[in-house]
Design a protein around this motif. Structure first.
Motif, PDB file in Angstrom:
ATOM      1  N   HIS A  91     -34.920  75.394 -13.508  1.00 41.88           N
ATOM      2  CA  HIS A  91     -36.060  76.074 -12.883  1.00 41.88           C
ATOM      3  C   HIS A  91     -37.388  75.599 -13.476  1.00 41.88           C
ATOM      4  O   HIS A  91     -38.448  76.091 -13.102  1.00 41.88           O
ATOM      5  N   ASP A  92     -37.321  74.659 -14.405  1.00 38.96           N
ATOM      6  CA  ASP A  92     -38.533  74.097 -15.008  1.00 38.96           C
ATOM      7  C   ASP A  92     -39.167  73.093 -14.035  1.00 38.96           C
ATOM      8  O   ASP A  92     -38.649  72.878 -12.936  1.00 38.96           O
ATOM      9  N   ALA A 119     -29.266  78.208  -3.166  1.00 39.60           N
ATOM     10  CA  ALA A 119     -30.217  77.620  -2.217  1.00 39.60           C
ATOM     11  C   ALA A 119     -31.588  77.352  -2.836  1.00 39.60           C
ATOM     12  O   ALA A 119     -32.234  76.356  -2.501  1.00 39.60           O
ATOM     13  N   SER A 120     -32.029  78.220  -3.769  1.00 38.91           N
ATOM     14  CA  SER A 120     -33.382  78.028  -4.323  1.00 38.91           C
ATOM     15  C   SER A 120     -33.474  76.734  -5.126  1.00 38.91           C
ATOM     16  O   SER A 120     -34.572  76.211  -5.343  1.00 38.91           O
ATOM     17  N   LEU A 121     -32.336  76.213  -5.574  1.00 42.09           N
ATOM     18  CA  LEU A 121     -32.360  74.966  -6.360  1.00 42.09           C
ATOM     19  C   LEU A 121     -32.061  73.730  -5.508  1.00 42.09           C
ATOM     20  O   LEU A 121     -32.041  72.607  -6.033  1.00 42.09           O
ATOM     21  N   ALA A 170     -26.324  75.075   1.244  1.00 41.59           N
ATOM     22  CA  ALA A 170     -27.595  74.470   0.812  1.00 41.59           C
ATOM     23  C   ALA A 170     -27.349  73.444  -0.297  1.00 41.59           C
ATOM     24  O   ALA A 170     -27.920  72.343  -0.286  1.00 41.59           O
ATOM     25  N   VAL A 171     -26.485  73.806  -1.261  1.00 36.52           N
ATOM     26  CA  VAL A 171     -26.213  72.899  -2.390  1.00 36.52           C
ATOM     27  C   VAL A 171     -25.486  71.650  -1.884  1.00 36.52           C
ATOM     28  O   VAL A 171     -25.791  70.521  -2.291  1.00 36.52           O
ATOM     29  N   ALA A 172     -24.547  71.843  -0.956  1.00 36.53           N
ATOM     30  CA  ALA A 172     -23.827  70.691  -0.383  1.00 36.53           C
ATOM     31  C   ALA A 172     -24.785  69.816   0.421  1.00 36.53           C
ATOM     32  O   ALA A 172     -24.772  68.580   0.282  1.00 36.53           O
ATOM     33  N   ALA A 173     -25.643  70.429   1.228  1.00 32.43           N
ATOM     34  CA  ALA A 173     -26.586  69.658   2.054  1.00 32.43           C
ATOM     35  C   ALA A 173     -27.581  68.899   1.180  1.00 32.43           C
ATOM     36  O   ALA A 173     -28.085  67.836   1.571  1.00 32.43           O
ATOM     37  N   ALA A 174     -27.855  69.424  -0.015  1.00 26.49           N
ATOM     38  CA  ALA A 174     -28.799  68.755  -0.929  1.00 26.49           C
ATOM     39  C   ALA A 174     -28.190  67.505  -1.548  1.00 26.49           C
ATOM     40  O   ALA A 174     -28.888  66.723  -2.183  1.00 26.49           O
ATOM     41  N   GLY A 175     -26.873  67.351  -1.416  1.00 27.33           N
ATOM     42  CA  GLY A 175     -26.250  66.107  -1.890  1.00 27.33           C
ATOM     43  C   GLY A 175     -25.329  66.263  -3.083  1.00 27.33           C
ATOM     44  O   GLY A 175     -24.888  65.257  -3.656  1.00 27.33           O
ATOM     45  N   ALA A 176     -25.016  67.527  -3.468  1.00 31.12           N
ATOM     46  CA  ALA A 176     -24.069  67.716  -4.580  1.00 31.12           C
ATOM     47  C   ALA A 176     -22.738  67.074  -4.182  1.00 31.12           C
ATOM     48  O   ALA A 176     -22.377  67.059  -3.008  1.00 31.12           O
ATOM     49  N   PHE A 177     -22.003  66.526  -5.184  1.00 29.00           N
ATOM     50  CA  PHE A 177     -20.744  65.849  -4.852  1.00 29.00           C
ATOM     51  C   PHE A 177     -19.549  66.799  -4.926  1.00 29.00           C
ATOM     52  O   PHE A 177     -18.458  66.480  -4.436  1.00 29.00           O
ATOM     53  N   ALA A 178     -19.726  67.966  -5.545  1.00 24.56           N
ATOM     54  CA  ALA A 178     -18.665  68.979  -5.634  1.00 24.56           C
ATOM     55  C   ALA A 178     -19.320  70.301  -6.012  1.00 24.56           C
ATOM     56  O   ALA A 178     -20.493  70.332  -6.399  1.00 24.56           O
ATOM     57  N   LEU A 179     -18.553  71.369  -5.897  1.00 24.01           N
ATOM     58  CA  LEU A 179     -19.126  72.699  -6.059  1.00 24.01           C
ATOM     59  C   LEU A 179     -18.171  73.620  -6.817  1.00 24.01           C
ATOM     60  O   LEU A 179     -17.064  73.883  -6.334  1.00 24.01           O
TER      61      LEU A 179
END
Ligand code: KIV
Length: 258
Positions: A91-92, A119-121, A170-179
């Motif tokens: 969050h920095d 989603a906020s990240l 949101a995290v997946a759409a941002a491009g994370a490779f796994a969750l």
């Protein structure tokens, strides 16, 4: 020697076979995780509770994460090594987040980072991915939020279920490779797994994910109070105490026989 795992090979396992992930905090636990068949090694900030005597992960600093990541990667396993971004750092400002990730990859030798948050990240995750830093997401119960939200099971109300699904997408759409999906109601996890094209890795969330992750000290019975879902496969704490007692007895017997 097994096949080297990368973010690409890990993603390709979705829907093919369950993915096995395990934490490690040093070279010895990394070698055990690899030899035991883990596909991914997470240098979790759970190092705070499991190894460093802290009561939670809030006190785990970037320096601690770099130190333990370097110990894990010195084991030179063939496994993908992911390091946790410590408490509140994501969050920095983006330049600080990028610098922290650079430290974890350059000095710690990790191949990517895990970030707790939803989603906020997503904008931060997208920028990190754009900078060439693989990101693993982490939604549901977030241990770093122990002081604001506590350690409570998530996804028990309709509103919370909707929020968790939005976070996952949101995290997946941002491009994370796994969750990582932690302590989420078992009825919801299959829906999360279906809603995203990346692998979901569950912990305390039932069987509805593409894989599972555990803290290695809980799995091996090294910790005194493992969470109920850990189902330890060994009792190393008991075995280690017994070994020390046997040795201590031998030493005392040698002394007294002189
Ligand atoms: O820090 C950690 O070990 C973790 C796993 C439990 C997912 O985040």
């Amino acid at each position: 020697m097994g096949v080297k795992t990368t973010t690409r090979t890990l993603r390709s396992l979705k829907g093919v076979r369950p993915i096995v992930c395990l934490t490690a905090y040093d070279a010895i636990t990394a070698r055990i995780a690899e030899a035991g068949g883990a596909d991914l090694i997470l240098v979790g900030d759970s190092v705070g509770n499991t190894v460093l005597g802290m009561s939670d992960t809030v006190g785990v600093t970037l320096e601690i994460m770099v130190h333990h990541s370097a110990a894990v990667t010195r084991a030179k396993t063939e496994r993908l090594v992911i390091a946790d971004l410590p408490f509140a750092l994501a969050h920095d400002s983006f330049s600080k987040v990028l610098k922290a990730c650079r430290e974890l990859l350059q000095r710690g030798g990790a191949h990517g980072v895990k970030i707790e948050g939803g989603a906020s990240l997503a904008p931060t995750i997208a920028k990190l991915v754009d900078a060439g830093i693989p990101v693993m997401g982490h939604i549901g119960m977030l241990p770093q939020r122990v002081h604001s939200a506590g350690y409570r099971r998530r996804g028990l109300t309709t509103d919370d279920q909707t929020k968790i699904l939005i976070d996952a997408q949101a995290v997946a759409a941002a491009g994370a490779f796994a969750l990582v999906v932690e302590c989420v109601d078992e009825a919801l996890t299959p829906k999360i797994t279906e809603a995203v094209t990346i692998p979901t890795i569950g912990i305390g969330s039932g069987q509805g994910c593409d894989g599972q992750i555990l803290v290695i000290h809980d799995l091996l019975g090294f910790t005194s109070n493992p969470p109920p879902f850990a189902n330890p496969e060994a009792n190393l704490q008991r075995d280690a105490i017994a070994a020390v007692q046997r040795w201590a007895k031998k030493v005392r017997q040698q002394k007294s026989s002189k």
